[in-house]
Design an enzyme around this catalytic site. Structure first.
Site, PDB file in Angstrom:
ATOM      1  N   GLY A 200      42.090  34.804  31.786  1.00 53.73           N
ATOM      2  CA  GLY A 200      43.133  35.764  32.123  1.00 53.73           C
ATOM      3  C   GLY A 200      44.519  35.227  31.866  1.00 53.73           C
ATOM      4  O   GLY A 200      45.423  35.971  31.446  1.00 53.73           O
ATOM      5  N   ASP A 201      44.724  33.939  32.094  1.00 55.33           N
ATOM      6  CA  ASP A 201      46.024  33.324  31.828  1.00 55.33           C
ATOM      7  C   ASP A 201      46.277  33.186  30.329  1.00 55.33           C
ATOM      8  O   ASP A 201      47.369  33.484  29.835  1.00 55.33           O
ATOM      9  CB  ASP A 201      46.100  31.944  32.492  1.00 55.33           C
ATOM     10  N   ALA A 202      45.278  32.694  29.604  1.00 49.84           N
ATOM     11  CA  ALA A 202      45.452  32.491  28.166  1.00 49.84           C
ATOM     12  C   ALA A 202      45.701  33.811  27.449  1.00 49.84           C
ATOM     13  O   ALA A 202      46.575  33.926  26.582  1.00 49.84           O
ATOM     14  CB  ALA A 202      44.214  31.798  27.590  1.00 49.84           C
TER      15      ALA A 202
END
Length: 407
Positions: free
Chosen positions: A176-178
């Site tokens: 989700g961050d990437a």
């Protein structure tokens, strides 16, 4: 005194783009790093004393976070406390020569500090403001804290990941961050294009919800539910829209993944396992039919793989042009000849270890890009350059501001 002076001719497609990164942890900082890798000048500002929380994320070597060094490479690093009036005043001095501001505070935080968008645009009318949050600037969840697992869960990815009869699964990395970082960099460039075309155009404010970024990559699932009333469920490693697709293990214990949905690839895969008669089997005449009979079909390929060594599997599929790959560990990645030939891993200058092996920028441009200048640096590494050389504060003033905790 010019802020963000060019000490050397900038190289890369984003040469000349100037970015202030006020963000923390992974998603929003990754967005600015992606810009930095292609020539943008990025200054990351952190809280004095504490710094970005990612500095405390493992893995560590000699007490230094290797994750930190990768996520924030190719930037300048200074400290600034925006809770203090002097910190706000210094930021306002920086803004007129900046093209992009990236932040991931809770909605309204910068407004509370006197840095609402009207103020920002009064200082730099063409400023692109990227606001990265878990749930966006509006809506009932706007003030809820966000983490990659939350984005992945609410965005639908976690629900469809895992064994059919098992619990939902997260990947071993915060996807989700990437993915949010990728959307962030893309959205900045999208905002900059009309500004570049029209010198009179005003700046842009970007509201990036990391949960909505996950929704976007799940693509057809909302349509499937709305149009067909179907809820996509977990299917383990079997692909639910093409067959054969499976994870299998060779006789000497190496894992492989098999894919291929077109008839041409299906035929190559059959020849790779020495069973071309499967091509004419009416159960497998097209991809839709193969999906219906996926359990039996995947079993055929799994059983064959179990009788072959890893080298035999790889060679058979190479000869016939089939679509299989070993499932790589970090060690496999490090010694892969294709990655070596492509220069997919590069040695980046590092203040602590001399160099550190990291992934090269993606994608490649025919015009070329400059080598990565540095991995992420120590807290306040560039304070003297930023506040002395760039903003023109003398040594005594810098000492005073440091003692007050402003920088």
């Amino acid at each position: 005194m010019s802020f963000f002076p060019d000490a050397a001719p900038a190289v890369g497609p984003l040469a000349g783009l100037r970015v202030l990164d006020l963000a923390t942890v992974i998603a929003a900082p990754m967005a600015s790093t992606l810009l930095a890798e292609f020539g943008a000048q990025v200054l990351k500002l952190e809280m004095p004393g504490a710094g970005d929380g990612l500095r405390n994320f493992p893995p560590f070597k000699d007490g230094k976070s290797l994750w930190w060094k990768a996520v924030n490479r190719n930037k300048k690093f200074a400290t600034l406390d925006l809770h203090k009036p002097e910190g706000i005043a210094l930021l306002k001095r920086m803004l007129p020569q900046v093209d992009v501001l990236i932040e991931n505070f809770r909605p309204g935080t910068l407004d509370k500090w006197g840095l609402d968008k009207a103020t920002l645009w009064s200082l730099q009318p063409r400023l692109v403001i990227l606001r990265v949050t878990g749930f966006g600037q509006t809506g009932p969840n706007r003030n809820q804290p966000g983490f990659a697992r939350i984005f992945e869960a609410m965005g639908g990815l976690t629900y469809i990941t895992g064994e059919a009869d098992g619990e939902p699964m997260h990947a071993g990395y915060p996807l989700g961050d990437a993915i949010g970082g990728l959307f962030g960099a893309m959205s900045v460039m999208t905002a900059l294009w009309p500004i570049a075309r029209n010198p009179e155009r005003k700046g842009e404010e970007i509201d990036l919800s990391l949960t909505e970024a996950m929704l976007r990559i799940c693509d057809y699932m909302p349509s499937e539910y709305e149009q067909l009333g179907l809820v996509r469920e977990r299917g383990g490693n079997a692909n639910q829209y093409s067959a054969p697709s499976l994870v299998c293990r060779s006789s000497d214990g190496h894992w492989f993944t098999l894919a291929g949905s077109t008839n041409a690839l299906w035929e190559r895969n059959c020849r790779s396992i020495g069973q071309p008669e499967l091509i004419q089997d009416p159960r497998f005449r097209d991809n839709a039919s193969r999906v219906i009979h996926a359990k039996a079909l995947n079993g055929i390929f799994r059983d064959w793989c179990a009788t072959q060594t890893a080298d035999q599997v790889s060679e058979a599929f190479r000869v016939h042009g089939g679509t299989i790959s070993r499932i790589y560990s970090s060690a496999d990645i490090a010694r892969d000849p294709h990655f070596a030939a492509r220069g997919a891993l590069v040695d980046v200058p590092d203040a602590d270890f001399g160099t550190i092996r990291q992934v090269a920028p993606v994608p490649r441009f025919s015009s070329g890009t400059a080598p990565l200048a540095n991995s992420a640096q120590a807290l306040s590494h560039d304070n003297d350059e930023v506040y002395g050389d760039w903003l023109g504060l003398d040594a005594a003033e810098r000492v005073r501001l440091k003692e007050l905790g402003v920088i």
